[in-house]
Enzyme design. Structure first.
Site, PDB file in Angstrom:
ATOM      1  N   GLY A  12       0.789  -1.237   0.000  1.00 43.96           N
ATOM      2  CA  GLY A  12       0.000   0.000   0.000  1.00 43.96           C
ATOM      3  C   GLY A  12       0.814   1.277   0.000  1.00 43.96           C
ATOM      4  O   GLY A  12       0.305   2.332   0.380  1.00 43.96           O
ATOM      5  N   SER A  13       2.058   1.227  -0.493  1.00 43.40           N
ATOM      6  CA  SER A  13       2.825   2.480  -0.532  1.00 43.40           C
ATOM      7  C   SER A  13       2.216   3.452  -1.560  1.00 43.40           C
ATOM      8  O   SER A  13       2.319   4.668  -1.403  1.00 43.40           O
ATOM      9  CB  SER A  13       4.307   2.226  -0.828  1.00 43.40           C
ATOM     10  N   ASN A 102      -5.489   1.716 -13.522  1.00 46.44           N
ATOM     11  CA  ASN A 102      -4.500   0.850 -12.862  1.00 46.44           C
ATOM     12  C   ASN A 102      -3.108   1.397 -13.124  1.00 46.44           C
ATOM     13  O   ASN A 102      -2.816   1.870 -14.219  1.00 46.44           O
ATOM     14  CB  ASN A 102      -4.591  -0.568 -13.450  1.00 46.44           C
ATOM     15  N   HIS A 104       0.747   0.259 -13.445  1.00 45.49           N
ATOM     16  CA  HIS A 104       1.518  -0.969 -13.670  1.00 45.49           C
ATOM     17  C   HIS A 104       3.007  -0.618 -13.715  1.00 45.49           C
ATOM     18  O   HIS A 104       3.394   0.346 -14.387  1.00 45.49           O
ATOM     19  CB  HIS A 104       1.086  -1.616 -14.985  1.00 45.49           C
TER      20      HIS A 104
HETATM   21  C1  GAR Z   1       3.089  -1.015  -7.523  1.00 45.01           C
HETATM   22  O1  GAR Z   1       4.385  -0.819  -8.022  1.00 45.01           O
HETATM   23  C2  GAR Z   1       2.122  -1.312  -8.655  1.00 45.01           C
HETATM   24  O2  GAR Z   1       2.494  -0.746  -9.872  1.00 45.01           O
HETATM   25  C3  GAR Z   1       2.218  -2.793  -8.763  1.00 45.01           C
HETATM   26  O3  GAR Z   1       2.326  -3.269  -7.465  1.00 45.01           O
HETATM   27  C4  GAR Z   1       3.019  -2.289  -6.680  1.00 45.01           C
HETATM   28  C5  GAR Z   1       2.223  -2.101  -5.422  1.00 45.01           C
HETATM   29  O4  GAR Z   1       2.993  -1.504  -4.426  1.00 45.01           O
HETATM   30  N1  GAR Z   1       1.070  -3.298  -9.452  1.00 45.01           N
HETATM   31  C6  GAR Z   1       1.117  -4.322 -10.290  1.00 45.01           C
HETATM   32  O5  GAR Z   1       2.144  -4.938 -10.490  1.00 45.01           O
HETATM   33  C7  GAR Z   1      -0.197  -4.656 -10.941  1.00 45.01           C
HETATM   34  N2  GAR Z   1       0.009  -5.505 -12.093  1.00 45.01           N
HETATM   35  P1  GAR Z   1       2.316  -0.975  -3.088  1.00 45.01           P
HETATM   36  O6  GAR Z   1       1.483  -2.119  -2.510  1.00 45.01           O
HETATM   37  O7  GAR Z   1       3.448  -0.587  -2.199  1.00 45.01           O
HETATM   38  O8  GAR Z   1       1.446   0.188  -3.475  1.00 45.01           O
END
Ligand code: GAR
Length: 189
Positions: A12-13, A102, A104
């Site tokens: 969740g950053s 979204n 990515h």
């Molecule tokens: C983010 O970098 C996002 O782009 C990626 O997961 C990470 C979540 O980080 N999403 C994907 O790969 C979706 N295909 P977070 O939980 O620290 O926000």
């Protein structure tokens, strides 16, 4: 007020960056609800720390989740749904009713699709010896990572990068890009 719902499955950053920018007054929006399929997602604690309501999905199959969330979300005013590290496929009910975006962590259409999330993406980019990666913000359709692209940011990949190095460089760029795009969505409401 511009009303957001954020879906997150993990750390969740990205959610935290949205919260921080709202709290500093940089983003004129309100997060109505944080939704997760993962009861242990740290994203849920981040929301609770900021008194944002949370909802944990009960179903497991995409079609059932779609019905469940249509019902839950009908109780909220929503301008935009943001997928911030959310790993389940979004169903057609939600897609037809809401604008969903979204973020990515790669330059789509490369390194997208099922299983391509988080560190898996960065590992694949490094194994392919790419010298560029980046961030793609896109609209969500019924297939993983294939909706219309809103914006992209290119980030360099250095020869001695570990997946963790690349991840932190991409995530820094990702937060800047997402906040800038959210400001544009708000302006165009
Ligand atoms: C983010 O970098 C996002 O782009 C990626 O997961 C990470 C979540 O980080 N999403 C994907 O790969 C979706 N295909 P977070 O939980 O620290 O926000």
């Amino acid at each position: 007020m511009y009303n957001l719902v954020v879906f997150a499955s993990g750390n969740g950053s990205t959610l935290q960056a949205i919260i921080d920018n709202i709290n500093s007054g940089n983003l004129k929006a309100k997060i109505q609800l944080v939704v997760s399929n993962n009861p242990n997602a740290y994203a849920l604690s981040r929301a609770q720390n900021d008194n944002i309501p949370t909802y944990i999905i009960r179903n497991n199959k995409s079609a059932d989740i779609d019905i469940e969330l249509l019902e839950v979300l009908s109780n909220y005013d929503i301008d935009l749904i943001v997928l911030a590290g959310y790993l389940k496929l979004i169903g057609s009910g939600l897609i037809n009713k809401y604008t969903i975006i979204n973020t990515h962590p790669a330059l789509l259409p490369k390194y997208g699709g099922k299983g391509m999330y988080g560190m898996n993406v960065h590992r694949a980019v490094i194994e392919a010896h790419e010298n560029e990666s980046g961030v793609t913000l896109h609209y969500v359709n019924e297939k993983y990572d294939s909706g219309d692209i809103i914006s992209q940011t290119v980030v360099p990949v250095y020869p001695d990068d570990t997946p963790e190095d690349l991840s932190s460089r991409v995530q820094r760029a990702e937060k800047v890009q997402l906040i800038n795009s959210l400001k544009e969505f708000i302006l165009n409401l």
